[in-house]
Design a protein around this motif. Structure first.
Motif, PDB file in Angstrom:
ATOM      1  N   ASP A  54       0.829  -1.207   0.000  1.00 36.56           N
ATOM      2  CA  ASP A  54       0.000   0.000   0.000  1.00 36.56           C
ATOM      3  C   ASP A  54       0.861   1.253   0.000  1.00 36.56           C
ATOM      4  OD1 ASP A  54      -2.332  -1.448  -0.050  1.00 36.56           O
ATOM      5  OD2 ASP A  54      -2.711  -1.282   2.112  1.00 36.56           O
ATOM      6  N   MET A  55       1.951   1.233   0.745  1.00 35.05           N
ATOM      7  CA  MET A  55       2.853   2.385   0.776  1.00 35.05           C
ATOM      8  C   MET A  55       3.437   2.647  -0.609  1.00 35.05           C
ATOM      9  SD  MET A  55       4.726   1.554   4.405  1.00 35.05           S
ATOM     10  CE  MET A  55       5.858   2.931   4.424  1.00 35.05           C
ATOM     11  N   VAL A  56       3.832   1.593  -1.294  1.00 33.83           N
ATOM     12  CA  VAL A  56       4.404   1.735  -2.637  1.00 33.83           C
ATOM     13  C   VAL A  56       3.351   2.258  -3.618  1.00 33.83           C
ATOM     14  CG1 VAL A  56       5.366   0.452  -4.583  1.00 33.83           C
ATOM     15  CG2 VAL A  56       6.189   0.005  -2.276  1.00 33.83           C
ATOM     16  N   ILE A  57       2.132   1.749  -3.529  1.00 28.34           N
ATOM     17  CA  ILE A  57       1.066   2.167  -4.441  1.00 28.34           C
ATOM     18  C   ILE A  57       0.759   3.652  -4.281  1.00 28.34           C
ATOM     19  CG2 ILE A  57      -1.412   1.934  -4.900  1.00 28.34           C
ATOM     20  CD1 ILE A  57      -1.021  -1.099  -4.289  1.00 28.34           C
ATOM     21  N   TYR A  58       0.614   4.103  -3.042  1.00 26.01           N
ATOM     22  CA  TYR A  58       0.306   5.517  -2.818  1.00 26.01           C
ATOM     23  C   TYR A  58       1.473   6.422  -3.213  1.00 26.01           C
ATOM     24  CZ  TYR A  58      -4.140   4.591  -0.582  1.00 26.01           C
ATOM     25  OH  TYR A  58      -5.432   4.220  -0.344  1.00 26.01           O
ATOM     26  N   THR A  59       2.690   5.954  -2.999  1.00 25.35           N
ATOM     27  CA  THR A  59       3.851   6.737  -3.424  1.00 25.35           C
ATOM     28  C   THR A  59       3.884   6.868  -4.943  1.00 25.35           C
ATOM     29  OG1 THR A  59       5.095   6.000  -1.498  1.00 25.35           O
ATOM     30  CG2 THR A  59       6.367   6.885  -3.330  1.00 25.35           C
ATOM     31  N   TYR A  60       3.591   5.773  -5.631  1.00 21.20           N
ATOM     32  CA  TYR A  60       3.561   5.795  -7.091  1.00 21.20           C
ATOM     33  C   TYR A  60       2.489   6.763  -7.600  1.00 21.20           C
ATOM     34  CZ  TYR A  60       2.831   4.309 -11.881  1.00 21.20           C
ATOM     35  OH  TYR A  60       2.666   4.296 -13.248  1.00 21.20           O
ATOM     36  N   ALA A  61       1.311   6.737  -6.969  1.00 24.46           N
ATOM     37  CA  ALA A  61       0.229   7.628  -7.394  1.00 24.46           C
ATOM     38  C   ALA A  61       0.606   9.088  -7.173  1.00 24.46           C
ATOM     39  CB  ALA A  61      -1.052   7.287  -6.637  1.00 24.46           C
ATOM     40  N   ALA A  62       1.249   9.392  -6.048  1.00 30.56           N
ATOM     41  CA  ALA A  62       1.662  10.771  -5.771  1.00 30.56           C
ATOM     42  C   ALA A  62       2.715  11.237  -6.769  1.00 30.56           C
ATOM     43  CB  ALA A  62       2.197  10.877  -4.342  1.00 30.56           C
ATOM     44  N   GLU A  63       3.674  10.370  -7.064  1.00 34.13           N
ATOM     45  CA  GLU A  63       4.702  10.738  -8.031  1.00 34.13           C
ATOM     46  C   GLU A  63       4.099  10.917  -9.424  1.00 34.13           C
ATOM     47  OE1 GLU A  63       9.163   9.342  -9.395  1.00 34.13           O
ATOM     48  OE2 GLU A  63       7.868   7.889  -8.415  1.00 34.13           O
ATOM     49  N   SER A  64       3.156  10.071  -9.778  1.00 39.36           N
ATOM     50  CA  SER A  64       2.497  10.187 -11.072  1.00 39.36           C
ATOM     51  C   SER A  64       1.743  11.510 -11.187  1.00 39.36           C
ATOM     52  CB  SER A  64       1.532   9.013 -11.262  1.00 39.36           C
ATOM     53  OG  SER A  64       0.843   9.131 -12.470  1.00 39.36           O
ATOM     54  N   LEU A  65       1.047  11.893 -10.121  1.00 41.76           N
ATOM     55  CA  LEU A  65       0.349  13.174 -10.115  1.00 41.76           C
ATOM     56  C   LEU A  65       1.319  14.331 -10.318  1.00 41.76           C
ATOM     57  CD1 LEU A  65      -2.223  14.912  -9.544  1.00 41.76           C
ATOM     58  CD2 LEU A  65      -1.498  14.859  -7.155  1.00 41.76           C
ATOM     59  N   LEU A  66       2.415  14.293  -9.600  1.00 39.23           N
ATOM     60  CA  LEU A  66       3.409  15.359  -9.711  1.00 39.23           C
ATOM     61  C   LEU A  66       3.973  15.444 -11.124  1.00 39.23           C
ATOM     62  CD1 LEU A  66       5.095  17.523  -8.296  1.00 39.23           C
ATOM     63  CD2 LEU A  66       6.712  15.729  -7.678  1.00 39.23           C
ATOM     64  N   LEU A  67       4.293  14.319 -11.720  1.00 44.08           N
ATOM     65  CA  LEU A  67       4.850  14.320 -13.073  1.00 44.08           C
ATOM     66  C   LEU A  67       3.833  14.804 -14.105  1.00 44.08           C
ATOM     67  CD1 LEU A  67       6.921  11.016 -12.952  1.00 44.08           C
ATOM     68  CD2 LEU A  67       7.774  13.371 -12.901  1.00 44.08           C
ATOM     69  N   ARG A  68       2.559  14.455 -13.917  1.00 40.44           N
ATOM     70  CA  ARG A  68       1.528  14.923 -14.855  1.00 40.44           C
ATOM     71  C   ARG A  68       1.372  16.438 -14.788  1.00 40.44           C
ATOM     72  NH1 ARG A  68      -3.103  10.899 -16.116  1.00 40.44           N
ATOM     73  NH2 ARG A  68      -2.010   8.939 -15.940  1.00 40.44           N
ATOM     74  N   ILE A  69       1.399  16.965 -13.573  1.00 43.01           N
ATOM     75  CA  ILE A  69       1.270  18.416 -13.429  1.00 43.01           C
ATOM     76  C   ILE A  69       2.490  19.111 -14.031  1.00 43.01           C
ATOM     77  CG2 ILE A  69       1.168  20.300 -11.767  1.00 43.01           C
ATOM     78  CD1 ILE A  69      -0.495  18.466  -9.983  1.00 43.01           C
ATOM     79  N   GLN A  70       3.667  18.568 -13.803  1.00 42.01           N
ATOM     80  CA  GLN A  70       4.876  19.168 -14.376  1.00 42.01           C
ATOM     81  C   GLN A  70       4.822  19.147 -15.899  1.00 42.01           C
ATOM     82  OE1 GLN A  70       7.986  16.858 -12.550  1.00 42.01           O
ATOM     83  NE2 GLN A  70       8.459  18.494 -11.104  1.00 42.01           N
ATOM     84  N   LYS A  71       4.307  18.070 -16.455  1.00 49.00           N
ATOM     85  CA  LYS A  71       4.234  17.955 -17.911  1.00 49.00           C
ATOM     86  C   LYS A  71       3.280  18.987 -18.501  1.00 49.00           C
ATOM     87  CE  LYS A  71       3.368  14.497 -21.469  1.00 49.00           C
ATOM     88  NZ  LYS A  71       2.960  13.107 -21.714  1.00 49.00           N
ATOM     89  N   GLN A  72       2.200  19.274 -17.797  1.00 46.83           N
ATOM     90  CA  GLN A  72       1.208  20.220 -18.300  1.00 46.83           C
ATOM     91  C   GLN A  72       1.517  21.668 -17.934  1.00 46.83           C
ATOM     92  OE1 GLN A  72      -2.540  18.959 -16.761  1.00 46.83           O
ATOM     93  NE2 GLN A  72      -2.654  17.162 -18.081  1.00 46.83           N
ATOM     94  N   ALA A  73       2.509  21.899 -17.120  1.00 45.01           N
ATOM     95  CA  ALA A  73       2.780  23.243 -16.599  1.00 45.01           C
ATOM     96  C   ALA A  73       3.087  24.249 -17.705  1.00 45.01           C
ATOM     97  CB  ALA A  73       3.930  23.192 -15.600  1.00 45.01           C
ATOM     98  N   ASP A  74       3.679  23.815 -18.791  1.00 41.91           N
ATOM     99  CA  ASP A  74       4.019  24.742 -19.879  1.00 41.91           C
ATOM    100  C   ASP A  74       2.790  25.262 -20.614  1.00 41.91           C
ATOM    101  OD1 ASP A  74       6.682  24.386 -19.310  1.00 41.91           O
ATOM    102  OD2 ASP A  74       6.935  22.792 -20.797  1.00 41.91           O
ATOM    103  N   THR A  75       1.759  24.439 -20.704  1.00 44.01           N
ATOM    104  CA  THR A  75       0.614  24.794 -21.533  1.00 44.01           C
ATOM    105  C   THR A  75      -0.537  25.421 -20.761  1.00 44.01           C
ATOM    106  OG1 THR A  75      -0.300  22.566 -21.279  1.00 44.01           O
ATOM    107  CG2 THR A  75       1.168  22.960 -23.167  1.00 44.01           C
ATOM    108  N   LEU A  76      -0.499  25.389 -19.445  1.00 37.34           N
ATOM    109  CA  LEU A  76      -1.619  25.884 -18.644  1.00 37.34           C
ATOM    110  C   LEU A  76      -1.419  27.342 -18.241  1.00 37.34           C
ATOM    111  CD1 LEU A  76      -2.156  22.846 -16.271  1.00 37.34           C
ATOM    112  CD2 LEU A  76      -3.498  23.452 -18.268  1.00 37.34           C
ATOM    113  N   SER A  77      -2.535  27.992 -17.979  1.00 38.67           N
ATOM    114  CA  SER A  77      -2.449  29.355 -17.466  1.00 38.67           C
ATOM    115  C   SER A  77      -2.000  29.305 -16.007  1.00 38.67           C
ATOM    116  CB  SER A  77      -3.812  30.042 -17.571  1.00 38.67           C
ATOM    117  OG  SER A  77      -4.734  29.429 -16.688  1.00 38.67           O
ATOM    118  N   GLU A  78      -1.626  30.449 -15.487  1.00 36.75           N
ATOM    119  CA  GLU A  78      -1.115  30.493 -14.116  1.00 36.75           C
ATOM    120  C   GLU A  78      -2.196  30.150 -13.097  1.00 36.75           C
ATOM    121  OE1 GLU A  78       1.248  33.625 -11.322  1.00 36.75           O
ATOM    122  OE2 GLU A  78       1.645  33.601 -13.472  1.00 36.75           O
TER     123      GLU A  78
END
Length: 119
Positions: A54-78
């Motif tokens: 469970d610890m690994v699963i939640y860590t993976y989900a948090a990291e995935s969320l962070l990477l998705r936001i970073q990927k979209q950061a260039d195209t989104l408004s502030e």
């Protein structure tokens, strides 16, 4: 220009990256401690394995969320980026609480099972 964007991303998500690193470290340390205590019988300790999984699963989900936001950061408004950053803050807070509980449960099971002090 690309260097400025990279510096902005690094500054924007610095705390989340550090929290993610701490989450990864927590389940790695838990696995290391349990392997040291149980050596060959670690695969038979289902309760601890479930908590660590469970610890690994939640860590993976948090990291995935962070990477998705970073990927979209260039195209989104502030404004949208700010909203996503706040969402990530809340999610990381919730995940840290869940992972803490899973770690505490694993340690309690370890202590009750072996009657020894934690690592």
């Amino acid at each position: 220009m690309a260097i400025l964007i990279l510096e902005y991303h690094n500054r924007l998500f610095r705390r989340e990256k550090e929290e993610n690193h701490q989450l990864q470290k927590s389940h790695t340390d838990g696995c290391r401690c349990c392997c040291a205590k149980f050596t060959d019988k670690f695969a038979e300790e289902q309760e601890i394995l479930i908590n660590l999984a469970d610890m690994v699963i939640y860590t993976y989900a948090a990291e995935s969320l962070l990477l998705r936001i970073q990927k979209q950061a260039d195209t989104l408004s502030e404004d949208k980026l700010s909203m996503l950053q706040h969402m990530a803050d809340v999610y990381f807070y919730d995940v840290a609480t869940i992972i803490n509980k899973q770690g505490v449960d694993a340690v309690e099971f370890l202590l009750n099972r072996t009657n020894v002090r934690p690592c």
